[in-house]
Design a protein around this motif. Structure first.
Motif, mmCIF file in Angstrom:
data_model
loop_
_atom_site.group_PDB
_atom_site.id
_atom_site.type_symbol
_atom_site.label_atom_id
_atom_site.label_comp_id
_atom_site.label_asym_id
_atom_site.label_seq_id
_atom_site.Cartn_x
_atom_site.Cartn_y
_atom_site.Cartn_z
ATOM 1 N N THR A 242 -2.867 -0.880 10.121
ATOM 2 C CA THR A 242 -2.293 -1.864 9.131
ATOM 3 C C THR A 242 -2.766 -1.536 7.704
ATOM 4 O OG1 THR A 242 -3.833 -3.797 9.483
ATOM 5 C CG2 THR A 242 -2.249 -3.617 11.334
ATOM 6 N N ALA A 243 -3.679 -1.747 7.683
ATOM 7 C CA ALA A 243 -3.680 -1.145 5.834
ATOM 8 C C ALA A 243 -3.656 -0.126 5.732
ATOM 9 C CB ALA A 243 -5.921 -0.509 6.251
ATOM 10 N N ALA A 244 -3.189 1.139 6.162
ATOM 11 C CA ALA A 244 -2.485 1.953 5.784
ATOM 12 C C ALA A 244 -0.660 1.302 5.761
ATOM 13 C CB ALA A 244 -2.113 3.118 6.674
ATOM 14 N N ALA A 245 -0.498 0.216 6.265
ATOM 15 C CA ALA A 245 0.947 0.085 5.838
ATOM 16 C C ALA A 245 0.987 -1.047 4.924
ATOM 17 C CB ALA A 245 1.219 -0.782 7.570
ATOM 18 N N CYS A 246 0.200 -1.377 4.499
ATOM 19 C CA CYS A 246 0.428 -2.436 3.767
ATOM 20 C C CYS A 246 0.181 -1.116 2.150
ATOM 21 C CB CYS A 246 -0.586 -3.218 3.318
ATOM 22 S SG CYS A 246 -1.185 -4.549 4.111
ATOM 23 N N ARG A 247 -0.709 -0.474 1.996
ATOM 24 C CA ARG A 247 -1.104 0.519 0.726
ATOM 25 C C ARG A 247 0.870 1.419 1.110
ATOM 26 N NH1 ARG A 247 0.563 2.604 -2.671
ATOM 27 N NH2 ARG A 247 -1.636 4.259 -4.060
ATOM 28 N N PHE A 248 1.211 1.888 1.768
ATOM 29 C CA PHE A 248 2.791 2.071 1.448
ATOM 30 C C PHE A 248 4.019 1.792 1.707
ATOM 31 C CE2 PHE A 248 -1.565 6.032 2.817
ATOM 32 C CZ PHE A 248 -0.857 6.491 1.906
ATOM 33 N N SER A 249 3.756 0.429 1.787
ATOM 34 C CA SER A 249 5.250 0.133 1.367
ATOM 35 C C SER A 249 5.405 -1.183 0.240
ATOM 36 C CB SER A 249 5.074 -1.563 2.833
ATOM 37 O OG SER A 249 3.777 -1.814 2.750
ATOM 38 N N SER A 250 6.424 -1.768 0.619
ATOM 39 C CA SER A 250 6.924 -2.287 -0.608
ATOM 40 C C SER A 250 6.118 -3.235 -1.076
ATOM 41 C CB SER A 250 8.069 -2.839 -0.946
ATOM 42 O OG SER A 250 8.715 -3.745 0.037
ATOM 43 N N LEU A 251 5.487 -4.068 0.199
ATOM 44 C CA LEU A 251 4.372 -4.886 0.594
ATOM 45 C C LEU A 251 3.362 -4.729 -1.255
ATOM 46 C CD1 LEU A 251 3.795 -8.170 1.296
ATOM 47 C CD2 LEU A 251 2.848 -6.780 2.733
ATOM 48 N N TRP A 252 2.763 -3.511 -0.976
ATOM 49 C CA TRP A 252 2.201 -3.175 -1.748
ATOM 50 C C TRP A 252 2.002 -3.569 -3.105
ATOM 51 C CZ3 TRP A 252 -3.560 -1.664 -1.150
ATOM 52 C CH2 TRP A 252 -3.899 -0.970 -2.751
ATOM 53 N N LYS A 253 3.616 -4.032 -4.213
ATOM 54 C CA LYS A 253 3.731 -4.435 -5.451
ATOM 55 C C LYS A 253 3.908 -5.816 -5.342
ATOM 56 C CE LYS A 253 4.867 0.193 -6.805
ATOM 57 N NZ LYS A 253 5.835 0.850 -7.399
ATOM 58 N N THR A 254 3.960 -6.697 -4.027
ATOM 59 C CA THR A 254 4.212 -8.259 -4.329
ATOM 60 C C THR A 254 3.045 -8.717 -4.820
ATOM 61 O OG1 THR A 254 5.576 -7.865 -1.862
ATOM 62 C CG2 THR A 254 4.568 -10.282 -2.472
ATOM 63 N N ALA A 255 3.466 -9.771 -6.038
ATOM 64 C CA ALA A 255 2.532 -10.546 -6.389
ATOM 65 C C ALA A 255 1.561 -12.055 -5.006
ATOM 66 C CB ALA A 255 3.240 -11.132 -7.979
ATOM 67 N N LEU B 206 -10.728 -12.918 -6.253
ATOM 68 C CA LEU B 206 -9.614 -11.507 -6.121
ATOM 69 C C LEU B 206 -8.250 -11.892 -6.912
ATOM 70 C CD1 LEU B 206 -11.725 -10.819 -2.953
ATOM 71 C CD2 LEU B 206 -11.709 -9.427 -4.877
ATOM 72 N N LYS B 207 -7.728 -13.010 -5.791
ATOM 73 C CA LYS B 207 -6.305 -13.185 -6.165
ATOM 74 C C LYS B 207 -5.676 -12.929 -7.863
ATOM 75 C CE LYS B 207 -4.157 -16.677 -4.089
ATOM 76 N NZ LYS B 207 -2.983 -15.844 -3.994
ATOM 77 N N ARG B 208 -6.723 -13.375 -8.336
ATOM 78 C CA ARG B 208 -6.214 -12.966 -10.520
ATOM 79 C C ARG B 208 -6.671 -11.851 -10.460
ATOM 80 N NH1 ARG B 208 -9.782 -17.465 -11.239
ATOM 81 N NH2 ARG B 208 -11.509 -16.198 -10.892
ATOM 82 N N ARG B 209 -6.687 -11.195 -9.798
ATOM 83 C CA ARG B 209 -6.911 -9.935 -10.147
ATOM 84 C C ARG B 209 -6.210 -8.433 -9.296
ATOM 85 N NH1 ARG B 209 -12.600 -6.115 -11.045
ATOM 86 N NH2 ARG B 209 -11.925 -4.083 -11.980
ATOM 87 N N PHE B 210 -5.978 -9.026 -7.453
ATOM 88 C CA PHE B 210 -5.101 -7.852 -7.507
ATOM 89 C C PHE B 210 -4.190 -8.661 -6.913
ATOM 90 C CE2 PHE B 210 -9.635 -6.561 -7.027
ATOM 91 C CZ PHE B 210 -9.337 -5.330 -7.870
ATOM 92 N N ARG B 211 -3.585 -7.439 -6.290
ATOM 93 C CA ARG B 211 -1.878 -8.478 -5.390
ATOM 94 C C ARG B 211 -1.712 -8.425 -4.260
ATOM 95 N NH1 ARG B 211 2.689 -7.162 -8.483
ATOM 96 N NH2 ARG B 211 2.646 -5.943 -10.847
ATOM 97 N N LEU B 212 -0.765 -9.079 -3.833
ATOM 98 C CA LEU B 212 -0.669 -9.586 -2.418
ATOM 99 C C LEU B 212 -1.543 -8.045 -1.061
ATOM 100 C CD1 LEU B 212 -0.364 -11.914 0.102
ATOM 101 C CD2 LEU B 212 1.829 -11.334 -0.140
ATOM 102 N N GLY B 213 -0.322 -7.587 -1.137
ATOM 103 C CA GLY B 213 -0.453 -6.673 -1.136
ATOM 104 C C GLY B 213 -2.051 -5.172 -0.574
ATOM 105 N N ALA B 214 -2.744 -5.729 -1.480
ATOM 106 C CA ALA B 214 -3.773 -5.013 -2.189
ATOM 107 C C ALA B 214 -4.953 -5.591 -1.006
ATOM 108 C CB ALA B 214 -4.354 -4.381 -3.619
ATOM 109 N N LEU B 215 -4.439 -7.035 -1.571
ATOM 110 C CA LEU B 215 -5.919 -7.669 -0.900
ATOM 111 C C LEU B 215 -6.219 -7.870 0.327
ATOM 112 C CD1 LEU B 215 -5.496 -11.192 -2.697
ATOM 113 C CD2 LEU B 215 -7.901 -9.203 -2.575
#
Length: 389
Positions: free
Chosen positions: A376-389, A267-276
């Motif tokens: 918290t899931a919504a906050a991850c999705r709609f913050s800059s954290l979503w794009k954090t590697a 999962l870590k190889r495929r998705f970014r931190l925010g998505a996880l």
């Protein structure tokens, strides 16, 4: 390897304690409020003392710190066993509260030093596999540990669980004594509490992603704490499960954690931190909903499996990012500062959950936790954290 082996022994002993103390409180009080108060008190050391422990860890010899922390846990467990053996009463209740506070204080002191040692002895590229290995080990124990505890408690006095935990910690103490000696090079003179804490605060503010994660974890931990504090009361009071069956049901959370640890590397190889983090929060919400609707041991086990899997994914992601992005000389203070903030909402949320269980239904607590996880899931999705590697 020595840290992993000693951690295995400590985690196994910790499973005995984690089930013994709540069951002991249930026998003493049959009160959800008393049990939730115990959970709230256990998190106070992280809230009140974690920052100061972090400063001391950065100043100290890590090997000596880990040994002393485990030694004092053994002493507290032995003292608590002797006190509760005198018989039930108000004094036993307060002894459990004080003992729980001290055990969590020394337990956090050990864990902070252990994280610092891992940061010192491994290159950045191996921190994620190291954390995954540690999580795999603890969740593997989570499968068999509660079941073993339930069987032991079915055939012995509840207080014996405290003594068994103390005995289990002794081999860990011996393993820690085999750690290589600490670096004996001269250490910089302490700059003072305010300056050292200020340096950690500035580093945390500079690391925007870690700061955002820290704020989200406040709510994630509050929701998880409400679930953890309510599960045992629900199982004993609403479903009338025996101690042995309770142990088997709680094993499902360990099985879920094991599944999460195994799934995380791909999962870590495929998705970014925010998505996880968003996905793990969504899974925790589903687990909370399943627990709210649980009318049998099987349904409760399924909810705990989903919640345990989500918890393993989010925990390893957060541990690894914090270790990777923090300078080595600040690791103790950053662990302490973030650890203190992580627990800000837990004591109040857990205590409120206890009153909600007492006055209404435990289902309300699980639904409230699910709503927090959804947020918290919504906050991850709609913050800059979503794009954090």
């Amino acid at each position: 390897m020595l840290l992993l082996a000693s951690g295995f022994v400590l985690a196994l002993g910790g499973k005995l304690y984690e089930l013994t103390l709540p069951l002991l409180l249930y026998d003493l009080t049959h009160s959800a409020v008393a049990m939730s108060a115990m959970r709230s008190i256990e998190f106070l050391p992280n809230l009140l003392l974690a920052v100061f422990i972090g400063v001391l860890v950065d100043r100290s010899r890590k090997k000596r710190w880990t040994i002393l922390s485990v030694f004092f846990q053994i002493a507290v467990l032995a003292g608590l066993y002797l006190w509760t053996e005198k018989g039930p009463g108000a004094s036993s209740l307060y002894a459990c509260y004080i003992g729980g506070f001290l055990l969590m204080t020394f337990g956090y002191a050990y864990n902070n030093a252990r994280v610092a040692l891992v940061k010192q002895c491994l290159p950045a590229g191996l921190l994620a596999p190291a954390n995954a290995s540690y999580s795999f080990m603890t969740t593997l124990i989570g499968i068999g540990g509660p079941a073993l505890t339930g069987l032991i408690l079915s055939f012995s006095n509840l207080q014996d669980g405290l003594l068994l935990t103390a005995a289990a910690y002794i081999p860990a103490l011996l393993l820690l004594s085999l750690l290589p000696a600490d670096d004996r090079s001269p250490r910089p003179k302490p700059a003072g509490w305010s300056r050292e804490l200020g340096e950690a605060r500035r580093e945390l503010m500079r690391n925007r992603a870690l700061w955002q994660i820290t704020l989200l974890v406040v709510f994630m931990n509050a929701a998880s704490g409400m679930v953890d504090a309510t599960v045992i009361f629900t199982a004993k009071d609403r479903l009338a499960l025996s101690s042995g069956m309770l142990g088997l049901v709680l094993s499902a959370a360990g099985a879920g954690g094991l599944a999460g640890s195994l799934l995380l590397p791909p999962l870590k190889r495929r998705f970014r931190l925010g998505a996880l983090l968003a996905a793990s929060s969504l899974l925790s919400a589903i687990g909370g909903l399943m627990l709210a609707l649980a009318a049998s041991a099987g349904m409760m086990a399924a909810g705990l499996f989903v919640d345990g899997m989500a918890g393993a994914v989010s925990t390893v992601c957060i541990w690894t990012y914090r270790q990777e992005s923090t300078p080595a000389h600040l690791i103790g203070r950053i662990n302490g500062l973030t650890g203190s903030i992580f627990k800000l909402g837990m004591p109040l949320a857990i205590y409120a959950g206890g009153w909600a269980s007492e006055l209404g239904s435990t289902a309300h607590v699980f639904l409230a936790a699910a709503f927090i996880h959804l947020s918290t899931a919504a906050a991850c999705r709609f913050s800059s954290l979503w794009k954090t590697a």
